[in-house]
Each structure stands twice: as structure tokens, then as C-alpha cells.
Design a protein around this motif. Structure first.
Motif, PDB file in Angstrom:
ATOM      1  N   GLU A 168       8.166   8.376   0.677  1.00 50.18           N
ATOM      2  CA  GLU A 168       7.072   7.696   0.160  1.00 50.18           C
ATOM      3  C   GLU A 168       6.758   6.193   0.628  1.00 50.18           C
ATOM      4  O   GLU A 168       5.802   5.690   0.172  1.00 50.18           O
ATOM      5  CB  GLU A 168       7.091   7.602  -1.017  1.00 50.18           C
ATOM      6  N   ARG A 169       7.584   5.787   1.345  1.00 56.63           N
ATOM      7  CA  ARG A 169       7.295   4.466   2.343  1.00 56.63           C
ATOM      8  C   ARG A 169       7.229   3.348   1.458  1.00 56.63           C
ATOM      9  O   ARG A 169       6.530   2.676   1.467  1.00 56.63           O
ATOM     10  CB  ARG A 169       5.826   4.512   3.010  1.00 56.63           C
ATOM     11  N   PHE A 170       8.421   3.246   0.596  1.00 58.16           N
ATOM     12  CA  PHE A 170       8.666   2.078  -0.302  1.00 58.16           C
ATOM     13  C   PHE A 170       9.469   1.320   0.432  1.00 58.16           C
ATOM     14  O   PHE A 170      10.594   1.747   1.293  1.00 58.16           O
ATOM     15  CB  PHE A 170       9.179   2.541  -1.747  1.00 58.16           C
ATOM     16  N   GLU A 219       2.679 -15.180   3.293  1.00 55.41           N
ATOM     17  CA  GLU A 219       2.382 -14.286   4.179  1.00 55.41           C
ATOM     18  C   GLU A 219       2.915 -12.847   3.946  1.00 55.41           C
ATOM     19  O   GLU A 219       2.630 -11.891   4.569  1.00 55.41           O
ATOM     20  CB  GLU A 219       3.100 -14.469   5.653  1.00 55.41           C
ATOM     21  N   VAL A 220       3.355 -12.593   2.539  1.00 56.50           N
ATOM     22  CA  VAL A 220       3.683 -11.430   2.290  1.00 56.50           C
ATOM     23  C   VAL A 220       2.534 -10.735   1.192  1.00 56.50           C
ATOM     24  O   VAL A 220       2.177 -11.498   0.158  1.00 56.50           O
ATOM     25  CB  VAL A 220       5.334 -11.382   1.664  1.00 56.50           C
ATOM     26  N   GLU A 221       2.379  -9.559   1.362  1.00 57.38           N
ATOM     27  CA  GLU A 221       1.176  -8.730   0.538  1.00 57.38           C
ATOM     28  C   GLU A 221       2.299  -7.830  -0.366  1.00 57.38           C
ATOM     29  O   GLU A 221       2.671  -6.981   0.217  1.00 57.38           O
ATOM     30  CB  GLU A 221       0.400  -8.171   1.282  1.00 57.38           C
ATOM     31  N   VAL A 222       2.305  -7.958  -1.437  1.00 61.82           N
ATOM     32  CA  VAL A 222       3.198  -7.283  -2.590  1.00 61.82           C
ATOM     33  C   VAL A 222       2.339  -6.202  -3.175  1.00 61.82           C
ATOM     34  O   VAL A 222       1.163  -6.590  -3.740  1.00 61.82           O
ATOM     35  CB  VAL A 222       3.802  -8.241  -3.511  1.00 61.82           C
ATOM     36  N   GLU A 223       2.853  -5.011  -3.222  1.00 61.54           N
ATOM     37  CA  GLU A 223       2.201  -4.049  -3.959  1.00 61.54           C
ATOM     38  C   GLU A 223       3.199  -3.208  -4.627  1.00 61.54           C
ATOM     39  O   GLU A 223       4.291  -2.776  -4.165  1.00 61.54           O
ATOM     40  CB  GLU A 223       1.764  -2.942  -2.787  1.00 61.54           C
ATOM     41  N   ALA A 233      12.917 -15.557  11.237  1.00 60.18           N
ATOM     42  CA  ALA A 233      12.751 -14.373  10.377  1.00 60.18           C
ATOM     43  C   ALA A 233      11.883 -14.761   9.253  1.00 60.18           C
ATOM     44  O   ALA A 233      12.540 -14.939   8.290  1.00 60.18           O
ATOM     45  CB  ALA A 233      14.347 -13.917  10.058  1.00 60.18           C
ATOM     46  N   ARG A 234      10.676 -14.751   9.442  1.00 54.66           N
ATOM     47  CA  ARG A 234       9.769 -15.344   8.165  1.00 54.66           C
ATOM     48  C   ARG A 234       9.228 -14.119   7.559  1.00 54.66           C
ATOM     49  O   ARG A 234       8.719 -13.069   8.248  1.00 54.66           O
ATOM     50  CB  ARG A 234       8.495 -16.125   8.913  1.00 54.66           C
ATOM     51  N   PRO A 235       9.446 -13.944   6.383  1.00 52.15           N
ATOM     52  CA  PRO A 235       8.748 -12.774   5.573  1.00 52.15           C
ATOM     53  C   PRO A 235       7.272 -12.844   5.788  1.00 52.15           C
ATOM     54  O   PRO A 235       6.608 -13.814   5.340  1.00 52.15           O
ATOM     55  CB  PRO A 235       9.146 -13.316   4.161  1.00 52.15           C
ATOM     56  N   ARG A 236       7.028 -11.561   6.052  1.00 56.11           N
ATOM     57  CA  ARG A 236       5.530 -11.356   6.437  1.00 56.11           C
ATOM     58  C   ARG A 236       5.138  -9.950   6.143  1.00 56.11           C
ATOM     59  O   ARG A 236       6.317  -9.126   5.985  1.00 56.11           O
ATOM     60  CB  ARG A 236       5.227 -11.878   7.658  1.00 56.11           C
ATOM     61  N   GLY A 237       4.091  -9.671   5.805  1.00 53.62           N
ATOM     62  CA  GLY A 237       3.508  -8.091   5.943  1.00 53.62           C
ATOM     63  C   GLY A 237       3.447  -7.716   4.522  1.00 53.62           C
ATOM     64  O   GLY A 237       3.638  -8.307   3.562  1.00 53.62           O
ATOM     65  N   ARG A 238       2.945  -6.303   4.452  1.00 54.05           N
ATOM     66  CA  ARG A 238       3.075  -5.760   3.070  1.00 54.05           C
ATOM     67  C   ARG A 238       4.439  -5.205   2.537  1.00 54.05           C
ATOM     68  O   ARG A 238       5.231  -4.518   3.298  1.00 54.05           O
ATOM     69  CB  ARG A 238       2.180  -4.298   3.079  1.00 54.05           C
ATOM     70  N   LEU A 239       4.839  -5.511   1.224  1.00 52.67           N
ATOM     71  CA  LEU A 239       5.999  -5.163   0.630  1.00 52.67           C
ATOM     72  C   LEU A 239       5.698  -4.171  -0.547  1.00 52.67           C
ATOM     73  O   LEU A 239       5.155  -4.444  -1.513  1.00 52.67           O
ATOM     74  CB  LEU A 239       6.669  -6.448   0.137  1.00 52.67           C
ATOM     75  N   PRO A 269      12.804  -9.301   6.978  1.00 53.56           N
ATOM     76  CA  PRO A 269      12.963 -10.467   6.348  1.00 53.56           C
ATOM     77  C   PRO A 269      12.270 -10.445   4.796  1.00 53.56           C
ATOM     78  O   PRO A 269      12.661 -10.914   4.008  1.00 53.56           O
ATOM     79  CB  PRO A 269      12.216 -11.558   7.187  1.00 53.56           C
ATOM     80  N   LYS A 270      11.154  -9.682   4.894  1.00 50.31           N
ATOM     81  CA  LYS A 270      10.299  -9.800   3.482  1.00 50.31           C
ATOM     82  C   LYS A 270      11.364  -8.851   2.276  1.00 50.31           C
ATOM     83  O   LYS A 270      11.362  -9.359   1.331  1.00 50.31           O
ATOM     84  CB  LYS A 270       9.023  -8.685   3.508  1.00 50.31           C
TER      85      LYS A 270
END
Length: 292
Positions: free
Chosen positions: A136-138, A119-123, A87-93, A270-271
């Protein structure tokens, strides 16, 4: 509902047509068309209009796409993590947070989190309104003293207190048991309140001389001698230590808890779990202290 058929609907909708979806997925247009027709039959509504000018989503199709896009991304993240065996954190958060906390803390926190999980992109969206995480997809929201909400789960990661503070040039009043009027800088939305200090040692009636919309403006105004103000301890530690402000006392009933929340209807990816654990650990060793 068949999740594979729903995934095919998302594929066609996001690519804007069967042809482009077919080329992107290396699957035949006939297969994709059949799967969406089966989904429409299951739901009893038309999702896509197939006209001479191409594909258009119906109102039902647009609603289904917007309401399932976030959860489908979470399912995809979970499946990818399971396939990798970790379970590796990844993707947009995507994080919604109050303006003050965002300005004074989240820049550094997000940089630390990103260094730990590259590997996580934070917004971060910084604003004081209460967002709808699903609509609102948070992924997460940081909120002070949140109202009970059965759709959300989370943890309190920090605590703060509101205190009455003023510049050293403003004499602290004494009380004979009554309410003492004092010139004050206040937030725009505060009306007609009194401040009970340290369990009743002093009761202040703030007489507004300035009405401001930002706690940082309020802090700067009282440093300049505008009067007394109600301020979070977290943003005036340094000014108190340098003697720029004097704390008159804690205001009763003004405790603040900061919570990190996510929706209980979404898989805890995971993220999301990593960020919750990170921010709770970051403030585990002491009081909330914000720079600035």
C-alpha cells in the motif's frame, strides 16, 4: 536486474507511451524501446504490449510496476540526497496510524514536523486496520503492541496503561476476594472478560449496559454516569484532574506500547529517519498524554 532499465520501464509506464516518455526524458524512443526489450529478455516475460491503440501493460508489467514503485522512489530519494552531499529530509511521507492517536495527537505532531522539515509533505491515513506497508506504499506505520514481524523494524516511542474509571457518582465496590459485577460501558469487540485491578485488590465482572465502537464515545459515556469503563490513561488525564472521572485502578496485563515502524526491505530514507527520531524525542520526557 539493471536498475536503469527498470527506471526506463517506470518512465514509459507512468507516461503511458514511448513518445511521451521520450519527450519528458529527452531520450530517443529507440533507446527506451531497446532498454525495455532487454529488461523483458532478462525477466523472460512480456511487460508491454505494443498495439495499434497504444501501449498496454501486461499482467506481469502491472505487477512489476506496483511492486517496485515504492522502492524506486526511495532509491531516487537516496540518490538525490547523495548528489546534494547531505541527507536532507524531502518528498512525500505516507503514515498509517490508529484512529484515536491520529485524532488526538497527529495533527499537531505533523504540523511541528512539517515546520522543522519544510521540504517534506506528510500524508496520514487514520484507520485501525493493519496495513501492508509495501503493497500500500506507506513509509511508516504507528501501531499499538505490534506483533513480531521480520519485515518491519522500528522503535517504541510511548507507553500507556488501561485503567478502570467511572464518574464520581458511581460508587467504587469493595471486594471480599470474589468477583464483583459492575455496570459497564464496553467496546463492541470485548466479550466475557474480567478486570483484575491493582494486582488482585479488586476483580470486576463488567456487566455491559452500553456497547460502543469508539474509546472517545466510551469516555464520554462514563463521564455521563453510564458505569465503569476500561480506558487508556492517556485520554482521561484531564478528566481525572478536573474530577469528572475517578480512577479505580490499573488493570493487570493491559499495558500498551506505541511503536513507529518501517519496512526493513526499504532504504531508511532521510524523511523516514527524521520522523522516527522526531516522534521518539517528542515523547521522551514523560507519559503519553493526549488532548481531547
Amino acid at each position: 536486474m539493471d536498475l536503469n532499465a527498470l527506471a526506463d520501464f517506470h518512465l514509459v509506464a507512468t507516461h503511458g507511451g514511448f513518445g511521451r516518455a521520450s519527450r519528458a526524458s529527452h531520450r530517443s524512443k529507440a533507446t527506451l524501446s531497446r532498454r525495455i526489450a532487454e529488461l523483458e529478455e532478462q525477466l523472460g516475460v512480456r511487460l508491454i504490449e505494443r498495439g495499434v491503440r497504444g501501449l498496454e501493460l501486461t499482467e506481469a508489467g502491472q505487477s512489476l510496476l506496483s511492486r517496485t514503485e515504492g522502492p524506486m522512489h526511495e532509491v531516487a530519494d537516496a540518490v538525490a540526497a547523495a548528489r546534494e552531499g547531505a541527507a536532507r529530509p524531502r518528498g512525500r511521507l505516507r503514515v498509517a496510524a490508529p484512529l484515536l492517536f491520529s485524532q488526538l495527537a497527529l495533527g499537531r505532531l505533523c504540523a511541528e514536523f512539517r515546520a522543522r522539515y519544510p521540504e517534506v509533505e506528510v500524508e496520514v491515513v487514520a484507520e485501525d486496520r493493519v496495513v501492508d506497508l509495501v503493497e500500500e506504499r506507506f513509509d511508516l506505520a504507528i501501531r499499538p503492541n505490534p506483533h513480531a514481524d521480520t519485515a518491519l523494524v522500528g522503535r517504541c516511542f510511548a507507553q500507556d496503561r488501561l485503567v478502570a474509571a467511572a464518574a464520581p457518582s458511581i460508587p467504587m465496590p469493595t471486594s471480599d476476594g470474589g468477583t464483583v459485577p459492575v455496570p459497564a460501558a464496553v467496546m463492541n469487540h470485548r466479550q466475557g472478560e474480567t478486570w483484575v485491578i491493582d494486582g488482585g485488590r479488586l476483580t470486576i465482572e463488567p456487566v455491559p449496559v452500553l456497547r460502543l465502537s469508539s474509546l472517545l464515545m466510551l469516555r464520554d459515556a462514563v463521564i455521563a454516569g453510564a458505569g465503569v469503563a476500561l480506558l487508556p490513561q492517556s485520554i482521561i488525564w484531564h478528566q481525572l484532574a478536573r474530577g469528572e472521572l475517578v480512577q479505580w485502578g490499573r488493570v493487570d496485563g493491559k499495558e500498551v506500547e506505541l511503536w513507529v515502524l518501517h519496512t526493513s526491505r526499504r532504504l531508511a530514507s532521510p524523511k523516514v529517519s527524521a520522523f522516527v527520531e522526531f516522534i521518539c524525542a517528542r515523547y521522551a520526557d514523560g507519559p503519553l498524554v493526549l488532548a481531547g
